[in-house]
Write a protein that holds these residues in place. Structure first.
Motif, short mmCIF file in Angstrom:
data_model
loop_
_atom_site.label_atom_id
_atom_site.label_comp_id
_atom_site.label_asym_id
_atom_site.label_seq_id
_atom_site.Cartn_x
_atom_site.Cartn_y
_atom_site.Cartn_z
N LEU A 133 -3.71 1.36 -15.18
CA LEU A 133 -4.02 0.37 -14.15
C LEU A 133 -3.54 -1.02 -14.57
CD1 LEU A 133 -7.64 1.48 -13.17
CD2 LEU A 133 -5.55 1.84 -11.85
N LEU A 134 -3.76 -1.36 -15.84
CA LEU A 134 -3.31 -2.66 -16.34
C LEU A 134 -1.79 -2.78 -16.28
CD1 LEU A 134 -5.51 -3.44 -19.48
CD2 LEU A 134 -5.39 -4.72 -17.35
N ALA A 135 -1.11 -1.75 -16.77
CA ALA A 135 0.36 -1.77 -16.77
C ALA A 135 0.90 -1.87 -15.35
CB ALA A 135 0.91 -0.53 -17.47
N GLY A 136 0.30 -1.14 -14.44
CA GLY A 136 0.74 -1.20 -13.05
C GLY A 136 0.53 -2.57 -12.44
N SER A 137 -0.59 -3.22 -12.78
CA SER A 137 -0.85 -4.55 -12.22
C SER A 137 0.07 -5.61 -12.83
CB SER A 137 -2.32 -4.93 -12.46
OG SER A 137 -2.60 -5.04 -13.84
N TYR A 138 0.40 -5.45 -14.13
CA TYR A 138 1.30 -6.42 -14.77
C TYR A 138 2.69 -6.41 -14.14
CZ TYR A 138 -2.08 -7.01 -18.60
OH TYR A 138 -3.19 -7.30 -19.33
N TYR A 139 3.20 -5.23 -13.83
CA TYR A 139 4.57 -5.10 -13.35
C TYR A 139 4.66 -4.83 -11.85
CZ TYR A 139 5.36 -4.73 -18.36
OH TYR A 139 5.38 -4.97 -19.71
N GLY A 140 3.55 -4.96 -11.15
CA GLY A 140 3.57 -4.78 -9.70
C GLY A 140 3.87 -3.36 -9.25
N GLN A 141 3.52 -2.38 -10.09
CA GLN A 141 3.77 -0.98 -9.76
C GLN A 141 2.55 -0.42 -9.02
OE1 GLN A 141 6.57 0.52 -10.09
NE2 GLN A 141 7.69 -0.81 -11.50
N THR A 142 2.50 -0.68 -7.73
CA THR A 142 1.32 -0.26 -6.96
C THR A 142 1.21 1.26 -6.87
OG1 THR A 142 2.64 -0.54 -4.94
CG2 THR A 142 1.19 -2.36 -5.59
N ILE A 143 2.34 1.95 -6.86
CA ILE A 143 2.29 3.41 -6.81
C ILE A 143 1.65 3.95 -8.08
CG2 ILE A 143 3.65 5.52 -6.63
CD1 ILE A 143 5.72 3.99 -5.06
N GLN A 144 1.97 3.35 -9.22
CA GLN A 144 1.37 3.76 -10.49
C GLN A 144 -0.13 3.49 -10.49
OE1 GLN A 144 3.36 2.57 -14.20
NE2 GLN A 144 1.39 1.86 -14.98
N LEU A 176 0.86 -1.19 0.00
CA LEU A 176 0.00 0.00 0.00
C LEU A 176 0.89 1.23 0.00
CD1 LEU A 176 -2.77 1.38 0.22
CD2 LEU A 176 -2.58 1.19 2.71
N PRO A 177 0.91 2.00 -1.08
CA PRO A 177 1.75 3.20 -1.11
C PRO A 177 1.28 4.24 -0.10
CG PRO A 177 0.98 2.60 -3.31
CD PRO A 177 0.19 1.79 -2.35
N ALA A 178 2.22 5.01 0.42
CA ALA A 178 1.88 6.11 1.31
C ALA A 178 1.36 7.29 0.49
CB ALA A 178 3.10 6.53 2.12
N PRO A 179 0.56 8.16 1.09
CA PRO A 179 0.02 9.30 0.34
C PRO A 179 1.08 10.14 -0.34
CG PRO A 179 -1.14 9.06 2.42
CD PRO A 179 -0.02 8.06 2.44
N HIS A 180 2.21 10.39 0.35
CA HIS A 180 3.23 11.24 -0.26
C HIS A 180 3.86 10.57 -1.47
CE1 HIS A 180 5.73 8.73 2.46
NE2 HIS A 180 6.67 8.90 1.54
N GLN A 181 3.91 9.23 -1.49
CA GLN A 181 4.44 8.54 -2.65
C GLN A 181 3.51 8.70 -3.86
OE1 GLN A 181 4.92 4.66 -0.53
NE2 GLN A 181 6.99 4.70 -1.40
N VAL A 182 2.20 8.64 -3.59
CA VAL A 182 1.22 8.80 -4.66
C VAL A 182 1.28 10.23 -5.21
CG1 VAL A 182 -1.23 8.75 -5.23
CG2 VAL A 182 -0.27 7.01 -3.70
N VAL A 183 1.36 11.20 -4.30
CA VAL A 183 1.44 12.61 -4.73
C VAL A 183 2.71 12.84 -5.54
CG1 VAL A 183 1.70 14.98 -3.91
CG2 VAL A 183 0.06 13.46 -2.80
N GLU A 184 3.82 12.28 -5.12
CA GLU A 184 5.08 12.44 -5.85
C GLU A 184 4.97 11.82 -7.25
OE1 GLU A 184 9.85 11.32 -5.37
OE2 GLU A 184 8.39 10.70 -3.85
N GLU A 185 4.33 10.65 -7.34
CA GLU A 185 4.17 10.00 -8.65
C GLU A 185 3.28 10.83 -9.56
OE1 GLU A 185 4.33 7.05 -11.68
OE2 GLU A 185 5.60 7.48 -9.93
N ILE A 186 2.20 11.39 -9.01
CA ILE A 186 1.31 12.23 -9.81
C ILE A 186 2.05 13.47 -10.30
CG2 ILE A 186 -0.76 13.68 -9.73
CD1 ILE A 186 -1.98 11.65 -7.82
N TYR A 187 2.87 14.05 -9.43
CA TYR A 187 3.65 15.24 -9.81
C TYR A 187 4.62 14.91 -10.95
CZ TYR A 187 6.85 19.20 -9.46
OH TYR A 187 7.63 20.30 -9.75
N LYS A 188 5.28 13.76 -10.84
CA LYS A 188 6.25 13.37 -11.87
C LYS A 188 5.57 13.12 -13.21
CE LYS A 188 9.66 11.20 -8.80
NZ LYS A 188 10.30 9.91 -8.42
#
Length: 293
Positions: free
Chosen positions: A248-259, A64-76
């Motif tokens: 969502l599909l790409a993230g699930s295929y490669y285990g990128q939960t933050i994505q 489970l990603p932390a909120p700041h990790q999700v925000v950082e990913e969205i910013y990037k």
């Protein structure tokens, strides 16, 4: 201003703070087993609790990603990427938004037409309305691949199949809301129109339709959110390479939960913006009609 902050801002902030606290706590709890396993493989013992918390909130592929990790990913993926880039969430959100809006428009028009027919025809009310209600008992995850396969078989691909799935989800709340709205005028108002010798068209345009406007906009808010869900679901069985569903599909295929979580958050923000836009249009229309809201 003080009352606005007290009754509008603080309640929202309180809910947001509580949600963030729960999110961070859950992230630490769910990510701890993997982090402790890493410590064991590295022969690290007696790790401080603060270090454990810090490490669980900075994993590359957390449960489970932390909120700041999700925000950082969205910013990037929004600010630091060009809009035309295939890695930009703005680009993918635009793809999903196009099918969402097309499906929403078709669904809204279809729902209004069905509602008008149902209200003016007792036969259709008894025969068509039960089928409209029954249509929503079919899981969208089951019917979406069927719609896409059938449409591809007849040469229809691209935006339309996803839009039709959005239409399937969005027409129902509009139909139900408009039927309720068109039947909302009181009996005394209907009798008054009869005393004026008003015909069916005049009753519809001057009484039924104005009375249905608040119901229409309420149902449109539900429909546009459902349309977005339909667009995302429509991208999943196609193996799409663009759109929030593709992320969502790409993230699930490669285990990128933050994505995955960043795409979910962007989808939620997009839905909130669409609902807010319809709410603004609702207030503007009712204000022009002289209705305080």
């Amino acid at each position: 201003m003080i009352d606005f902050i007290r009754y509008k801002v603080w309640p929202v902030l309180a809910v947001v703070i509580c949600l963030l606290a729960i999110w961070y706590t859950a992230a630490v709890v769910l990510n701890t087993p993997f982090q402790q396993d890493k410590y064991a493989r590295a022969n690290l013992e007696n790790v401080a609790f603060t270090q454990l918390v810090s490490d669980t909130l900075s994993q590359e592929r957390p449960v489970l990603p932390a909120p700041h990790q999700v925000v950082e990913e969205i910013y990037k993926t929004t600010v630091l990427k060009k809009v035309t880039s295939k890695r930009s969430l703005v680009y993918h959100a635009g793809i999903t938004l196009s099918s969402t809006m097309l499906g929403f428009i078709i669904g809204a028009v279809l729902g209004i037409v069905i509602a008008v027919l149902v209200v003016h025809s007792r036969v259709l009310d008894k025969s068509l309305m039960p089928w409209v209600i029954s249509s929503q008992t079919i899981p969208i995850l089951a019917i979406a691949p069927m719609i896409i396969v059938v449409l591809n078989a007849v040469g229809i691909s691209g935006l339309l199949p996803k839009a039709f799935i959005s239409t399937y989800l969005s027409f129902f709340p509009v139909t139900v809301g408009m039927v309720k709205g068109l039947r909302s005028p009181d009996t005394i108002n209907m009798d008054l129109m009869k005393t004026y010798s008003a015909n069916g068209n005049q009753v519809f345009w001057k009484l039924r339709l104005p009375s249905s406007v608040p119901y229409l906009f309420t149902s449109l808010k539900i429909a546009v959110a459902a349309s977005l869900v339909g667009a995302i679901v429509g991208e999943l069985p196609t193996g799409a390479v663009a759109g929030l569903g593709a992320r969502l599909l790409a993230g699930s295929y490669y285990g990128q939960t933050i994505q995955i979580w960043s795409a979910l958050v962007v989808a939620a923000v997009l839905a909130a913006c669409l609902v807010a836009a319809i709410g603004s249009l609702d207030r503007m229309v009712l204000r022009r009609m002289g209705v305080a809201r």
